[in-house]
Design an enzyme around this catalytic site. Sequence first.
Site, PDB file in Angstrom:
ATOM      1  N   HIS A  63       0.681  -1.104  -0.186  1.00  0.00           N
ATOM      2  CA  HIS A  63       0.177  -0.718  -0.069  1.00  0.00           C
ATOM      3  C   HIS A  63       0.926   1.576  -0.109  1.00  0.00           C
ATOM      4  O   HIS A  63       2.145   0.981   0.317  1.00  0.00           O
ATOM      5  CB  HIS A  63      -1.028  -0.040   0.871  1.00  0.00           C
ATOM      6  CG  HIS A  63      -0.380   0.117   2.362  1.00  0.00           C
ATOM      7  ND1 HIS A  63      -0.111  -0.751   3.085  1.00  0.00           N
ATOM      8  CD2 HIS A  63      -0.006   0.952   2.923  1.00  0.00           C
ATOM      9  CE1 HIS A  63       0.402  -0.257   4.204  1.00  0.00           C
ATOM     10  NE2 HIS A  63       0.680   0.614   4.187  1.00  0.00           N
ATOM     11  N   ALA A  64       0.418   2.712  -0.481  1.00  0.00           N
ATOM     12  CA  ALA A  64       0.597   3.721  -0.023  1.00  0.00           C
ATOM     13  C   ALA A  64      -0.721   4.379   0.560  1.00  0.00           C
ATOM     14  O   ALA A  64      -1.771   4.112   1.599  1.00  0.00           O
ATOM     15  CB  ALA A  64       1.849   4.285  -0.830  1.00  0.00           C
TER      16      ALA A  64
END
Length: 133
Positions: free
Chosen positions: A51-52
């Site tokens: 994820h970011a």
Amino acid sequence: MNKPYIIEFPAIGSSEIGYISVAENSDLLPFEVKRVFWTYGTPESIVRGRHAHYQTQQVILAVNGRILVTTEQADGPVEVFVLERPNLGLYVPPNVWHTMQYSNAAVQMVLASTSYSEEDYIRDHSEFRSVWK
């Protein structure tokens, strides 16, 4: 700084008595810590992260064992960082996709700039690429 980089925290002590490292809201940390969490017991075959964040900044530390952190910046650069000393942390700014793989018995601690908010996560890689291109 808008790209990942290693932060070396002081290792105070000696091999005869052991060490202590301290992470305070000081010049070493590029943000005020709002949340601390840790992961442990992760099998070596599992890849976590994926994820970011839109806003959250993080410092990832391997307080035990080894963690391979792969980062991808919005403009394309991919880097692999090896965390295997408890006084080294990896700064991960917003808008950087990251994954982690752990050695047996690795313990990861994360210092975060925000409280948890699911809305801050980008969990789909193609969405990450389209949002930040």
